[in-house]
Scaffold this active site. Structure first.
Site, PDB file in Angstrom:
ATOM      1  N   LYS A  53     -37.097  -9.015  20.229  1.00 55.69           N
ATOM      2  CA  LYS A  53     -36.002  -9.894  20.625  1.00 55.69           C
ATOM      3  C   LYS A  53     -35.363  -9.390  21.919  1.00 55.69           C
ATOM      4  CE  LYS A  53     -35.302 -11.389  15.906  1.00 55.69           C
ATOM      5  NZ  LYS A  53     -34.748 -11.100  14.585  1.00 55.69           N
ATOM      6  N   GLN A  97     -29.733  -8.131  11.948  1.00 54.05           N
ATOM      7  CA  GLN A  97     -31.097  -8.139  11.421  1.00 54.05           C
ATOM      8  C   GLN A  97     -31.089  -7.915   9.903  1.00 54.05           C
ATOM      9  OE1 GLN A  97     -33.956  -8.775  13.339  1.00 54.05           O
ATOM     10  NE2 GLN A  97     -34.879  -8.908  11.309  1.00 54.05           N
ATOM     11  N   ASP A 120     -28.597 -17.487  14.719  1.00 47.62           N
ATOM     12  CA  ASP A 120     -29.613 -17.541  13.655  1.00 47.62           C
ATOM     13  C   ASP A 120     -29.484 -18.825  12.838  1.00 47.62           C
ATOM     14  OD1 ASP A 120     -31.532 -15.591  13.478  1.00 47.62           O
ATOM     15  OD2 ASP A 120     -30.233 -14.142  12.451  1.00 47.62           O
TER      16      ASP A 120
END
Ligand code: NDP
Length: 284
Positions: A53, A97, A120
C-alpha cells in the site's frame, strides 16, 4: 465456449494511471492526497499488505504515513492515534490493518475512524450510505470487482448474481453493490445446503470464501462470468483462488485469474478512495 480472461493487472494499471493524473491536478491546487496506515504487531502477511500500500501510494504521487505499533499496544493508545489522524489536515485516508490483536475491539477502532477518512469503507456510516444508495466510500475489494465488470462492459441489470461468502468486508458488500446495479442477488455461505444448486443458476458467480477449488466446473453454468476473490495457498504453496481455474475456464465466458485478478484491484480502489477523500476537502 470461448473464454475471456479478465486481466485485473491491466485494468488496475489503467485505473492507476488515471489516479496518478488526478493526483497531479490536485497537487497544483496545493492538495497532496495522504494515506495513513496503522500496523499493529508483526504479522508477516499484514506487513506485506502494508508495504504494498505504501509503495503504491508513492508510485501514484500520494503522501503516505506508516504508523507501527507494538502487538501489546493498548486499545486506548490505538484509538488516540486514530483520533490524532482524524484531526490531521495532511491525512485524507486512514486505514488500520486487520486483523488486530485479540485485546483490541476491531469494531471500536473502525467506528473511531472519521467516516470522511474511512477509505476502507468499513465504517457503519459508509456501509449505511452504500446500502441506501448514497455516495459512500465503498469497500475496496467489492468495488474492484464491480470496476472489473464495468471494464468488460458486463450487463449487470437483471442478471442473477450468486455471491459465495458473506463476510462484512467482501461477500456482503459485494452482493449489495450488485443489488444497487439492479441484479438479483443470492448469497451462499457455510450453512447453505447443496451449494451447486445455487451457483449453477448464476449469470455472474463471485467466490469469496478462502477454500482451494471449492468452485468446480460442475458449479458453473455455461457462459457465466466467474469472479474469484479467494486468495489461498495450494499444497505446493502456490497462490490460488477458490475456483478450479483450469476446468472452469472451459465453461465460463469470462473468468478472473489468481494471481492477477481481483487482488491488484483492491489496492487500486484504496488509492481511488484516498483520492476521493482528498478531493472532497475542496468542498468543505
Ligand atoms: P471470511 O473467512 O471472513 O469469510 C468466508 C466466507 O465464506 C464466510 O461467509 C463463510 O460462511 C463462507 N464459507 C466458508 N466455507 C464455505 C463453504 N464450504 N461453502 C460456502 N461458503 C463458505 O473471508 P473473507 O471474506 O475475508 O475472504 C474470503 C477470501 O477472499 C479469502 O480467501 C481471502 O484471502 C480473500 N480476499 C481477497 C482479497 C483480494 O484482494 N483478492 C481481499 C480480501 C479477501 P459463514 O459466514 O457461514 O462462516
Amino acid at each position: 465456449m470461448t473464454m475471456n480472461l479478465i486481466d485485473g493487472k491491466e485494468i488496475a494499471r489503467q485505473k492507476r494511471s488515471f489516479i496518478a493524473e488526478e493526483v497531479e491536478k490536485l497537487k497544483k491546487e496545493g492538495i497532496i492526497p495522504g494515506l495513513a496506515v496503522i500496523l499493529v504487531g508483526n504479522n508477516p502477511a499484514s506487513k506485506t499488505y502494508v508495504t504494498n500500500k505504501e509503495r503504491t501510494c508513492r508510485e501514484l504521487g500520494m503522501h503516505s504515513v506508516l504508523i507501527e505499533l507494538d502487538e501489546d499496544v493498548s486499545e486506548q493508545v490505538l484509538l488516540e492515534k486514530v483520533m490524532e489522524l482524524n484531526a490531521d489536515p495532511d491525512i485524507h485516508g486512514i486505514l488500520v490493518q486487520m486483523p488486530l490483536p485479540k485485546h483490541i475491539s476491531e469494531i471500536k477502532v473502525i467506528e473511531t475512524i472519521s467516516p470522511d477518512k474511512d477509505v476502507d469503507g468499513f465504517h457503519p456510516v459508509n456501509i449505511g450510505r452504500m446500502m441506501t444508495g448514497q455516495d459512500a466510500f465503498l469497500p475496496c475489494t467489492p468495488y474492484g470487482v464491480i470496476e472489473m465488470l464495468d471494464f468488460i462492459n458486463a450487463d449487470i441489470s437483471g442478471k442473477h448474481v450468486v455471491v459465495v461468502g458473506r463476510s462484512n468486508i467482501v461477500g456482503k458488500p459485494a452482493g449489495q453493490l450488485f443489488l444497487n446495479k439492479n441484479a438479483t442477488v443470492t448469497y451462499c455461505h457455510s450453512k447453505s445446503t447443496d451449494l451447486m444448486q445455487y451457483t449453477r443458476q448464476a449469470d455472474i458467480l463471485v467466490a469469496a470464501v478462502g477454500k482451494v477449488n471449492l468452485i468446480t466446473k460442475d458449479h458453473v453454468k455455461e457462459g457465466a462470468i466467474v469472479i474469484d476473490v479467494g486468495m489461498n495457498r495450494n499444497n505446493e504453496g502456490k497462490l490460488c483462488g477458490d475456483v478450479d481455474f483450469d476446468n472452469v475456464k472451459e465453461v465460463a465466458s469470462y473468468i478472473t485469474p489468481v494471481p492477477g485478478g481481483v487482488g491488484p484491484m483492491t489496492i487500486t480502489m484504496l488509492m481511488f478512495n484516498t483520492l476521493k477523500a482528498a478531493k472532497s476537502i475542496r468542498n468543505k
